[in-house]
Design a protein around this motif. Sequence first.
Motif, PDB file in Angstrom:
ATOM      1  N   SER A  97       0.819  -1.215   0.000  1.00  0.00           N
ATOM      2  CA  SER A  97       0.000   0.000   0.000  1.00  0.00           C
ATOM      3  C   SER A  97       0.850   1.261   0.000  1.00  0.00           C
ATOM      4  O   SER A  97       0.499   2.260  -0.649  1.00  0.00           O
ATOM      5  CB  SER A  97      -0.955   0.000   1.200  1.00  0.00           C
ATOM      6  N   SER A  98       1.993   1.240   0.694  1.00  0.00           N
ATOM      7  CA  SER A  98       2.844   2.431   0.722  1.00  0.00           C
ATOM      8  C   SER A  98       3.472   2.694  -0.638  1.00  0.00           C
ATOM      9  O   SER A  98       3.476   3.839  -1.122  1.00  0.00           O
ATOM     10  CB  SER A  98       3.924   2.295   1.800  1.00  0.00           C
ATOM     11  N   VAL A 105       0.200   8.690  -6.341  1.00  0.00           N
ATOM     12  CA  VAL A 105       0.050  10.080  -5.897  1.00  0.00           C
ATOM     13  C   VAL A 105       1.070  11.005  -6.552  1.00  0.00           C
ATOM     14  O   VAL A 105       0.749  12.144  -6.923  1.00  0.00           O
ATOM     15  CB  VAL A 105       0.167  10.155  -4.360  1.00  0.00           C
ATOM     16  N   LEU A 106       2.286  10.551  -6.694  1.00  0.00           N
ATOM     17  CA  LEU A 106       3.369  11.459  -7.078  1.00  0.00           C
ATOM     18  C   LEU A 106       3.223  12.059  -8.483  1.00  0.00           C
ATOM     19  O   LEU A 106       3.609  13.226  -8.676  1.00  0.00           O
ATOM     20  CB  LEU A 106       4.712  10.750  -6.930  1.00  0.00           C
ATOM     21  N   PRO A 107       2.678  11.362  -9.495  1.00  0.00           N
ATOM     22  CA  PRO A 107       2.493  12.042 -10.787  1.00  0.00           C
ATOM     23  C   PRO A 107       1.594  13.271 -10.703  1.00  0.00           C
ATOM     24  O   PRO A 107       1.844  14.278 -11.377  1.00  0.00           O
ATOM     25  CB  PRO A 107       1.858  10.947 -11.667  1.00  0.00           C
ATOM     26  N   VAL A 152      -5.716   6.988  -0.478  1.00  0.00           N
ATOM     27  CA  VAL A 152      -6.369   5.965   0.346  1.00  0.00           C
ATOM     28  C   VAL A 152      -5.376   4.858   0.698  1.00  0.00           C
ATOM     29  O   VAL A 152      -5.326   4.382   1.841  1.00  0.00           O
ATOM     30  CB  VAL A 152      -7.598   5.389  -0.383  1.00  0.00           C
ATOM     31  N   LEU A 153      -4.556   4.454  -0.282  1.00  0.00           N
ATOM     32  CA  LEU A 153      -3.562   3.414  -0.009  1.00  0.00           C
ATOM     33  C   LEU A 153      -2.506   3.905   0.981  1.00  0.00           C
ATOM     34  O   LEU A 153      -2.054   3.137   1.845  1.00  0.00           O
ATOM     35  CB  LEU A 153      -2.899   2.974  -1.314  1.00  0.00           C
ATOM     36  N   PHE A 191      -4.358  12.737   5.540  1.00  0.00           N
ATOM     37  CA  PHE A 191      -3.706  13.616   4.576  1.00  0.00           C
ATOM     38  C   PHE A 191      -4.688  14.102   3.509  1.00  0.00           C
ATOM     39  O   PHE A 191      -4.638  15.259   3.080  1.00  0.00           O
ATOM     40  CB  PHE A 191      -2.526  12.902   3.926  1.00  0.00           C
ATOM     41  N   LEU A 192      -5.589  13.241   3.067  1.00  0.00           N
ATOM     42  CA  LEU A 192      -6.594  13.664   2.083  1.00  0.00           C
ATOM     43  C   LEU A 192      -7.528  14.736   2.637  1.00  0.00           C
ATOM     44  O   LEU A 192      -7.706  15.791   1.988  1.00  0.00           O
ATOM     45  CB  LEU A 192      -7.385  12.451   1.592  1.00  0.00           C
TER      46      LEU A 192
END
Length: 224
Positions: A97-98, A105-107, A152-153, A191-192
């Motif tokens: 998941s990490s 997320v990073l893109p 979410v992950l 974080f979201l």
Amino acid sequence: MVAQVAVVDAGPGRAWSERRMAGWAGAVLLASGGLMAAYLLLRPYGDAQGVRATAEAFASPWWLVAHLSGIGALACFAAFAWAVSGAGRLGAWVRASSVVGAVLVLPYYGAESFGLHAIGRAYLDGELADLDLADAVRNHPAAIGAFGVGLVLLAVAGVGVAFAVTRSAGASSGAVTRFAGWPLGLLIALFLPQFYLPPVGRLAFGVVYLLAAAWMWRHLRTPA
């Protein structure tokens, strides 16, 4: 006790490599905290105001510095989660998941960092009449979908890290040490939602995240 967490499933005869892994885990943990604070404290918040202020925020060099810091913070958290995940089904879930969460997320952060920066500069230079292109970058369905699933992950990984820390600390450790991973784990899970806070709330989130990372490092660094 980072050493204990990071190597909970290691076999005998690996003390040197275990110490190196423990030191690396502590370093990326603190780096994640510092970079997250830099991201949310240095980020220009003019994009919550008018068109001109939004363009100036996008075009600011601090926009780039802040968002690259955010990228680093999440990448460091993913590395830390991998280091302390341990073995078994929980460890596998944390690692998967990490890493997958960070990859998804990073893109989006890359588009925010460089795409919006270029759009802001073009608007201020008179090359664009409006900032509609920024909305297209931010709100593309595929981009938003990947970003949401990735967050979410990462939330799953954050809670998993907290459980892994509690499990590896052992019943003989004090309550503070056993639950030292929970503040940071819950902040990653939140974080979201922090994206919907006003600027002062996001600033506070960055500071609290740094404190949680330092708290976790402080209470888990004593060798077992």
